[in-house]
Design an enzyme around this catalytic site. Structure first.
Site, PDB file in Angstrom:
ATOM      1  N   SER A 150       0.847  -1.194   0.000  1.00  0.00           N
ATOM      2  CA  SER A 150       0.000   0.000   0.000  1.00  0.00           C
ATOM      3  C   SER A 150       0.879   1.240   0.000  1.00  0.00           C
ATOM      4  O   SER A 150       2.020   1.199   0.482  1.00  0.00           O
ATOM      5  CB  SER A 150      -0.908   0.021   1.238  1.00  0.00           C
ATOM      6  OG  SER A 150      -1.586   1.263   1.342  1.00  0.00           O
ATOM      7  N   TYR A 164      -2.557  -1.817  10.128  1.00  0.00           N
ATOM      8  CA  TYR A 164      -2.542  -1.965   8.667  1.00  0.00           C
ATOM      9  C   TYR A 164      -1.261  -1.393   8.078  1.00  0.00           C
ATOM     10  O   TYR A 164      -0.583  -2.034   7.270  1.00  0.00           O
ATOM     11  CB  TYR A 164      -3.764  -1.261   8.076  1.00  0.00           C
ATOM     12  CG  TYR A 164      -3.863  -1.336   6.572  1.00  0.00           C
ATOM     13  CD1 TYR A 164      -4.396  -2.454   5.951  1.00  0.00           C
ATOM     14  CD2 TYR A 164      -3.437  -0.274   5.779  1.00  0.00           C
ATOM     15  CE1 TYR A 164      -4.494  -2.526   4.569  1.00  0.00           C
ATOM     16  CE2 TYR A 164      -3.542  -0.334   4.397  1.00  0.00           C
ATOM     17  CZ  TYR A 164      -4.069  -1.459   3.798  1.00  0.00           C
ATOM     18  OH  TYR A 164      -4.162  -1.519   2.430  1.00  0.00           O
TER      19      TYR A 164
END
Length: 281
Positions: A150, A164
């Site tokens: 990401s 995350y």
């Protein structure tokens, strides 16, 4: 299947394939001639996704397999299933979660941290491990393993989702290491680093809160969030022999977000349509 497609003759496994990037990638892979095993934790969602792929690519050689990527035995069984086709050539470790209770260092519950890392990091590790074992077992001399990280692993955000973010940073490091370890075997490892995408989950969360929405949209030079199909096209390139000299790379598909300081003004640029429509979101 396309006999002369960019992925013709290749066998691929895609985790998190029931929607979003995984579903769009499944569609493009089959269009480009790959045989695909679509994996996800939800069998009903997989059945719906499979129907969509077959609707759009009637000639597709595609199967589904339920898999919880945090369980090594299930990942092994998933990868081993491709042996019936001659063994995998492409592994797209795409499955991951972002928990609603994920927060900062003070407020993120430990169980949310553990769950996130079990799926986002262990799941990728298991996928890479069993991909390598299968590639060796089937005598493969070249292969592509793509791991979904990401852009939050590349830049910081004052809207924290710490478990995350840390998990995706771990994926970057894991992939980089494996790219070096297996380079002489012909096995390439690269990261896909998506920007925030136009999904119902994100859009429902932003709702009509314009300040909250603008705080994020303003960082995109194009003035819009990304679409799943834009990520899938990047995965096709990384999976294909066209990227034969791309290894250990963090491929940020972010519309320029991570390169931006001051972004343009004016209306947002138009977005492409996902192949699967709302099923991609």
């Amino acid at each position: 299947m396309a006999s002369n497609g960019r992925l013709a003759g290749k066998n691929a496994i895609i985790t998190g394939a029931a929607g979003g990037i995984g579903l769009e990638t499944s569609i493009l892979f089959t269009k480009e001639g790959a045989s695909v095993i679509m994996a996800d934790i939800s069998e009903p969602a997989l059945e719906k996704a499979l129907a969509k792929v077959k609707q759009l690519v009637p000639s597709a050689r595609v199967e589904t397999k339920k898999c919880d990527v945090s369980k090594e035995a299930e990942v092994k069984a998933l990868v081993d299933a491709a042996d019936a086709w001659g063994g995998l050539d492409i592994m797209f470790n795409n499955a991951g979660i972002m928990h609603a209770q994920d927060d900062d260092a003070v407020n993120t519950p430990e169980n949310v941290w553990d769950l996130t890392h079990n799926i986002n990091v262990k799941g990728v590790w298991f996928g890479c491990k069993h991909a390598v074992l299968a590639l060796r077992r089937n005598g493969k001399k070249r292969a592509s393993i793509i791991n979904t990280a990401s852009v939050v692993a590349l830049v910081g955000a004052a809207t924290p989702q710490l478990a995350y973010t840390a998990s995706k940073g771990a994926v970057l490091a894991l992939t980089r290491e494996l790219a070096m370890v297996h380079a002489r075997e012909g096995f390439r490892f690269n990261n896909l680093c998506p920007a925030p995408l136009n999904t119902p989950l994100l859009q429902d969360w932003l709702g009509d809160d314009q300040p909250k929405r603008m705080r994020r949209e303003i960082h995109f030079p194009a003035g819009r969030f990304g679409e799943a199909v834009e990520q899938a096209h990047a995965v096709v390139f990384l999976a294909s022999d066209e990227s034969s000299f791309v290894n250990g790379h963090d491929f940020a598909v972010d519309g320029g977000m991570t390169k931006a300081y001051v972004t343009p003004e004016g209306p947002a640029a138009p977005a492409p349509q996902n192949n699967a429509g709302k099923d991609s979101l």
